[in-house]
Design a protein around this motif. Sequence first.
Motif, PDB file in Angstrom:
ATOM      1  N   ASP A  13       0.798  -1.089   0.015  1.00  0.00           N
ATOM      2  CA  ASP A  13      -0.229  -0.077  -0.054  1.00  0.00           C
ATOM      3  C   ASP A  13       0.951   1.149   0.022  1.00  0.00           C
ATOM      4  O   ASP A  13       1.873   1.297   0.771  1.00  0.00           O
ATOM      5  N   SER A  14       0.667   2.139  -1.084  1.00  0.00           N
ATOM      6  CA  SER A  14       1.384   3.443  -1.018  1.00  0.00           C
ATOM      7  C   SER A  14       0.428   4.400  -1.125  1.00  0.00           C
ATOM      8  O   SER A  14      -0.065   4.817  -2.054  1.00  0.00           O
ATOM      9  N   ASN A  15       0.100   5.016   0.136  1.00  0.00           N
ATOM     10  CA  ASN A  15      -0.717   6.399   0.299  1.00  0.00           C
ATOM     11  C   ASN A  15      -2.402   5.762  -0.435  1.00  0.00           C
ATOM     12  O   ASN A  15      -2.813   6.693  -1.176  1.00  0.00           O
ATOM     13  N   GLY A  16      -2.690   4.670  -0.113  1.00  0.00           N
ATOM     14  CA  GLY A  16      -4.107   4.524  -0.377  1.00  0.00           C
ATOM     15  C   GLY A  16      -4.162   3.685  -1.869  1.00  0.00           C
ATOM     16  O   GLY A  16      -5.198   3.103  -2.345  1.00  0.00           O
ATOM     17  N   THR A  17      -3.075   3.520  -2.561  1.00  0.00           N
ATOM     18  CA  THR A  17      -3.061   3.125  -3.933  1.00  0.00           C
ATOM     19  C   THR A  17      -2.060   1.521  -3.768  1.00  0.00           C
ATOM     20  O   THR A  17      -1.035   1.585  -3.035  1.00  0.00           O
ATOM     21  N   GLN A  18      -2.555   0.623  -4.354  1.00  0.00           N
ATOM     22  CA  GLN A  18      -1.656  -0.745  -4.424  1.00  0.00           C
ATOM     23  C   GLN A  18      -0.765  -0.529  -5.535  1.00  0.00           C
ATOM     24  O   GLN A  18      -1.031  -0.287  -6.662  1.00  0.00           O
ATOM     25  N   ARG A  19       0.777  -1.049  -4.979  1.00  0.00           N
ATOM     26  CA  ARG A  19       1.443  -1.027  -5.964  1.00  0.00           C
ATOM     27  C   ARG A  19       2.451  -2.261  -5.740  1.00  0.00           C
ATOM     28  O   ARG A  19       2.491  -3.001  -4.703  1.00  0.00           O
TER      29      ARG A  19
END
Length: 61
Positions: A13-19
């Motif tokens: 999780d990166s600031n609410g975005t899956q990467r």
Amino acid sequence: MPDTETFGHEPVDSNGTQRCVRCWTKGQEYDDEYGDSRRYPPSKVRWPCTSAIVLGLARRP
């Protein structure tokens, strides 16, 4: 999730975005063709990356 080698391709999780943790780098140093030290910009690869789909770690969106 299948019991296979991930080769580092896992969701994070990166600031609410899956990467993809392997594809999402904070920049890597390299030497260009003139021997100058440079940095790659951070990748914006979202999960699932192409490698995760090919490895069968995630379904195609």
